[in-house]
Design a protein around this motif. Structure first.
Motif, mmCIF file in Angstrom:
data_model
loop_
_atom_site.group_PDB
_atom_site.id
_atom_site.type_symbol
_atom_site.label_atom_id
_atom_site.label_comp_id
_atom_site.label_asym_id
_atom_site.label_seq_id
_atom_site.Cartn_x
_atom_site.Cartn_y
_atom_site.Cartn_z
ATOM 1 N N LYS A 86 0.829 -1.199 0.000
ATOM 2 C CA LYS A 86 0.000 0.000 0.000
ATOM 3 C C LYS A 86 0.867 1.255 0.000
ATOM 4 C CE LYS A 86 -3.805 2.193 2.508
ATOM 5 N NZ LYS A 86 -4.707 2.089 3.685
ATOM 6 N N GLU A 87 1.942 1.202 0.826
ATOM 7 C CA GLU A 87 2.831 2.369 0.901
ATOM 8 C C GLU A 87 3.562 2.569 -0.424
ATOM 9 O OE1 GLU A 87 6.255 4.191 3.891
ATOM 10 O OE2 GLU A 87 5.340 2.237 4.300
ATOM 11 N N LEU A 88 4.009 1.445 -1.020
ATOM 12 C CA LEU A 88 4.689 1.525 -2.310
ATOM 13 C C LEU A 88 3.758 2.049 -3.396
ATOM 14 C CD1 LEU A 88 6.711 -1.798 -2.140
ATOM 15 C CD2 LEU A 88 7.717 0.454 -2.493
ATOM 16 N N GLU A 89 2.525 1.550 -3.394
ATOM 17 C CA GLU A 89 1.563 2.014 -4.395
ATOM 18 C C GLU A 89 1.246 3.489 -4.206
ATOM 19 O OE1 GLU A 89 -1.617 -0.712 -3.848
ATOM 20 O OE2 GLU A 89 -0.856 -2.149 -5.352
ATOM 21 N N GLY A 90 1.230 3.905 -2.908
ATOM 22 C CA GLY A 90 1.020 5.333 -2.648
ATOM 23 C C GLY A 90 2.150 6.168 -3.219
ATOM 24 N N GLU A 91 3.402 5.680 -3.021
ATOM 25 C CA GLU A 91 4.540 6.423 -3.565
ATOM 26 C C GLU A 91 4.501 6.419 -5.090
ATOM 27 O OE1 GLU A 91 8.263 5.181 -2.042
ATOM 28 O OE2 GLU A 91 7.818 5.723 0.039
ATOM 29 N N ILE A 92 4.105 5.249 -5.660
ATOM 30 C CA ILE A 92 3.999 5.172 -7.122
ATOM 31 C C ILE A 92 2.969 6.163 -7.634
ATOM 32 C CG2 ILE A 92 3.202 3.700 -9.017
ATOM 33 C CD1 ILE A 92 4.558 1.368 -7.611
ATOM 34 N N SER A 93 1.846 6.250 -6.885
ATOM 35 C CA SER A 93 0.801 7.197 -7.297
ATOM 36 C C SER A 93 1.323 8.631 -7.284
ATOM 37 C CB SER A 93 -0.401 7.060 -6.359
ATOM 38 O OG SER A 93 -1.397 7.988 -6.692
ATOM 39 N N GLU A 94 2.052 8.970 -6.192
ATOM 40 C CA GLU A 94 2.608 10.322 -6.108
ATOM 41 C C GLU A 94 3.637 10.569 -7.215
ATOM 42 O OE1 GLU A 94 4.210 11.083 -2.286
ATOM 43 O OE2 GLU A 94 2.363 10.614 -1.193
ATOM 44 N N LEU A 95 4.501 9.553 -7.432
ATOM 45 C CA LEU A 95 5.515 9.705 -8.473
ATOM 46 C C LEU A 95 4.885 9.781 -9.860
ATOM 47 C CD1 LEU A 95 8.106 7.155 -7.062
ATOM 48 C CD2 LEU A 95 8.409 9.631 -7.196
ATOM 49 N N THR A 96 3.799 9.006 -10.055
ATOM 50 C CA THR A 96 3.120 9.033 -11.354
ATOM 51 C C THR A 96 2.517 10.398 -11.620
ATOM 52 O OG1 THR A 96 2.625 6.670 -11.165
ATOM 53 C CG2 THR A 96 1.323 7.945 -12.742
ATOM 54 N N VAL A 97 1.921 10.965 -10.562
ATOM 55 C CA VAL A 97 1.357 12.317 -10.722
ATOM 56 C C VAL A 97 2.457 13.307 -11.075
ATOM 57 C CG1 VAL A 97 0.262 14.220 -9.480
ATOM 58 C CG2 VAL A 97 -0.609 11.904 -9.206
ATOM 59 N N ARG A 98 3.611 13.182 -10.352
ATOM 60 C CA ARG A 98 4.708 14.117 -10.625
ATOM 61 C C ARG A 98 5.238 13.911 -12.048
ATOM 62 N NH1 ARG A 98 8.326 17.089 -7.530
ATOM 63 N NH2 ARG A 98 9.340 18.533 -8.963
ATOM 64 N N ARG A 99 5.336 12.626 -12.448
ATOM 65 C CA ARG A 99 5.829 12.339 -13.783
ATOM 66 C C ARG A 99 4.880 12.902 -14.846
ATOM 67 N NH1 ARG A 99 5.413 6.414 -16.091
ATOM 68 N NH2 ARG A 99 3.314 7.220 -16.316
ATOM 69 N N SER A 100 3.552 12.757 -14.568
ATOM 70 C CA SER A 100 2.571 13.284 -15.523
ATOM 71 C C SER A 100 2.688 14.796 -15.648
ATOM 72 C CB SER A 100 1.157 12.900 -15.085
ATOM 73 O OG SER A 100 1.016 11.507 -15.078
ATOM 74 N N GLU A 101 2.893 15.437 -14.467
ATOM 75 C CA GLU A 101 3.038 16.904 -14.498
ATOM 76 C C GLU A 101 4.270 17.299 -15.320
ATOM 77 O OE1 GLU A 101 3.311 17.920 -10.421
ATOM 78 O OE2 GLU A 101 1.145 17.778 -10.041
ATOM 79 N N LEU A 102 5.385 16.560 -15.087
ATOM 80 C CA LEU A 102 6.604 16.884 -15.816
ATOM 81 C C LEU A 102 6.471 16.569 -17.303
ATOM 82 C CD1 LEU A 102 9.269 15.569 -13.266
ATOM 83 C CD2 LEU A 102 8.517 17.926 -13.637
ATOM 84 N N GLU A 103 5.792 15.433 -17.581
ATOM 85 C CA GLU A 103 5.607 15.058 -18.986
ATOM 86 C C GLU A 103 4.752 16.085 -19.716
ATOM 87 O OE1 GLU A 103 4.144 11.187 -21.574
ATOM 88 O OE2 GLU A 103 3.917 11.242 -19.407
ATOM 89 N N GLN A 104 3.677 16.521 -19.040
ATOM 90 C CA GLN A 104 2.802 17.530 -19.641
ATOM 91 C C GLN A 104 3.565 18.837 -19.861
ATOM 92 O OE1 GLN A 104 -0.641 18.374 -17.300
ATOM 93 N NE2 GLN A 104 -1.525 19.769 -18.775
ATOM 94 N N LEU A 105 4.404 19.195 -18.871
ATOM 95 C CA LEU A 105 5.174 20.432 -18.994
ATOM 96 C C LEU A 105 6.212 20.316 -20.109
ATOM 97 C CD1 LEU A 105 5.792 23.240 -17.881
ATOM 98 C CD2 LEU A 105 7.336 22.156 -16.223
ATOM 99 N N SER A 106 6.755 19.103 -20.287
ATOM 100 C CA SER A 106 7.795 18.933 -21.309
ATOM 101 C C SER A 106 7.257 19.159 -22.717
ATOM 102 C CB SER A 106 8.391 17.528 -21.183
ATOM 103 O OG SER A 106 7.442 16.558 -21.568
#
Length: 542
Positions: free
Chosen positions: A271-291
């Motif tokens: 659950k903790e790992l999936e939570g971190e993945i979710s946070e990282l995925t959101v950050r990655r999406s933000e960076l990807e969208q910005l790129s």
């Protein structure tokens, strides 16, 4: 419900009662208009017909008809309002700044002109040599944010010293000693950093997914191990009866609890790992969208606010693993526990069987008043004895105890077997057993078989002793509330039982009885907690 934001022209379509747009508008004889339902409810409530606007009273309630003209006007107004709301709700549209009538959708925004143009008004920028040099971008609404507030010039440079966007005048006035690069250069540099950060995040996500698989694999191995050990446990306990089945159930519960603990730990990690993945995925999406942004200024402004070099806060999972519990010693411990349990159960069963057997030798014991110490009180039925608050000044006959607060039973036994039970519940001190006819009853008495006493006692609420020679301290698992006393005269046997547990307390063996034996009782001194009587209770044959 009242409708907000109407213009003066729109006020004519509002009902004076509900303050909303007319529904089935009707006109009263005085010329005022209302919703049919509103005026009808008002008149029904007031029990009279009058105009709420001019207060004219109607002798007879008017027969109201829907005003078709006003109704059609209201319908037209509703349609226009709906169209206007639909037109204004188109989100994200940038309109042309040059159109004077119906504004068309902009196709491009000019960073030099600081204006947005539809396809028609964009034509000069595509054909005129001077305008062709202007920088065109996808339509944006915030063109004024691209002007330096200090010098009213376009933001064209990036100050690396202050990490901010500046205009040309800033570079020679406010930031003249600083290092500058074109916006596009900084854009490309930051975009490269963004890509690197995004790649790191992708790698972090992948490592965590691999960790999840590792944890799941550990759980699977643990589960298989648990199943194997449970199967071994079933095989070991399958041949045993009720007590063994209890031991088997306890073993299963122990293994399953360990497995549940392992699974819960794994689920918590996942659950903790999936939570971190979710946070990282959101950050990655933000960076990807910005790129994907081609707007240099907008990109750099967002990058500055996001701090792209800063990775989301996550745990270091390198040394974290799910360690499957060891089940190797579970069966061994369970068998050892079962052996101890079976031993205790067997003793209990043997005592139960023994008590069942000896209860048939029950005797009706009553207390002999002529033997009772003067400080003792006996109940009228001769079944209870307790310490009196005063000496009763009884005659000092040869049978009476004078120095020890004791009393004998009336019944004597010189052969065979006999059994009786005495309630000792609530007491902190007492003596029980049997005594020979010729015992010393005067002065200080030492209880022992050599002196004709086969007894046990309780002192201070917890100290149990068998008064052999020497005396034997008794370790009891529970405090007896009822004591059974069994005597086999010929066998020289005196046995004491905890009736309720049931359990064996102590056995005097190998004695040679030559005299009559009497039940012996001593309720103990009253220290404030030992006031309860000794009670000879009926023996129940179960």
């Amino acid at each position: 419900m009242a409708t907000a934001n109407y213009s003066r022209q729109e006020d004519q379509f509002l009902c004076p009662i509900c303050l909303d747009v007319f529904t089935d508008p009707v006109s009263t004889p005085c010329g005022h208009n209302f919703c049919k339902n509103c005026i009808t409810k008002l008149w029904n409530t007031n029990k009279s017909a009058s105009c709420p606007m001019c207060k004219e009273v109607f002798t007879t309630r008017p027969d109201l008809k829907v005003n078709t003209f006003i109704s059609e006007m209201v319908a037209q107004f509703r349609d226009e309002a709906q169209q206007q709301a639909s037109s204004s709700s188109e989100a994200g549209e940038v309109l042309c700044d040059i159109c004077t009538e119906t504004r068309q959708k902009a196709q491009k925004s000019c960073l030099d002109c600081l204006a947005s143009y539809c396809q028609t008004h964009l034509e000069p920028h595509l054909t005129a040599p001077r305008l062709k040099r202007h920088e065109l971008i996808d339509p944006v609404e915030d063109l004024e944010d691209r002007i330096c507030l200090n010098h009213n010039k376009p933001l064209e440079l990036f100050c690396k010293t202050d990490q901010t966007c500046v205009c040309m005048l800033c570079s020679v006035l406010d930031h003249k000693t600083h290092e500058f690069v074109p916006l596009k250069t900084e854009y490309e540099e930051k975009k490269a950093e963004l890509g690197k950060t995004e790649a790191e995040i992708r790698q972090m996500i992948q490592k965590r997914r691999e960790k999840i698989q590792e944890i799941k694999h550990s759980v699977d191995l643990s589960g298989k191990n648990a199943d194997r050990k449970m199967a071994e446990g079933v095989q070991v306990f399958s041949a045993l009866k009720k007590s063994v089945e209890v031991g088997q159930a306890e073993l299963m519960n122990s293994i399953q609890e360990k497995q549940k603990t392992t699974e819960k730990q794994a689920q918590d990690f996942i659950k903790e790992l999936e939570g971190e993945i979710s946070e990282l995925t959101v950050r990655r999406s933000e960076l990807e969208q910005l790129s994907h942004s081609k707007d240099h200024l907008h990109f750099l402004q967002i990058v500055q606010s996001m701090n792209i070099n800063h990775l989301p806060s996550t745990k270091d999972w390198t040394g974290i693993n799910v360690h499957p519990p060891s089940f190797e010693d579970s069966v061994i411990r369970a068998v050892a526990q079962l052996e101890e349990t079976l031993s205790a159960d067997m003793k209990k069963l043997l005592v139960q069987a023994e008590l069942k057997r000896i209860r048939k030798y029950k005797v009706d014991v009553t207390l002999e008043p002529d033997t009772a110490n003067p400080w003792l009180n006996l109940s009228d039925d001769g079944k209870q004895v307790y310490l009196s608050k005063a000496n009763r000044n009884l005659p000092d006959n040869p049978e009476r105890f004078s120095g020890c607060i004791s009393v004998l039973g009336k019944q004597s036994f010189s052969s065979g077997r006999f059994y009786y039970e005495v309630q000792v519940k609530g007491k902190t001190g007492w003596d029980l057993g049997v005594a020979s006819k010729s015992i010393n009853r005067k002065g200080k008495i030492k209880l022992s078989p050599d002196n004709g006493y086969w007894t046990i006692w309780l002192r201070d609420g917890h100290e149990y002793k068998a008064l052999a020679w020497p005396s034997v301290s008794l370790s009891l698992k529970s405090q007896p509330e009822k004591v059974g006393v069994f005597v086999d005269y010929e066998e020289g046997l005196v046995v004491f039982y905890d009736v309720n547990t049931p359990a064996l307390i102590y056995s005097f063996t190998g004695s040679s009885f030559t005299e009559e034996l009497y039940p012996y009782f001593n309720p103990g001194l009253n220290d404030g907690e030992n006031s309860a009587p000794l009670i000879i209770t009926p023996v129940s044959i179960k």
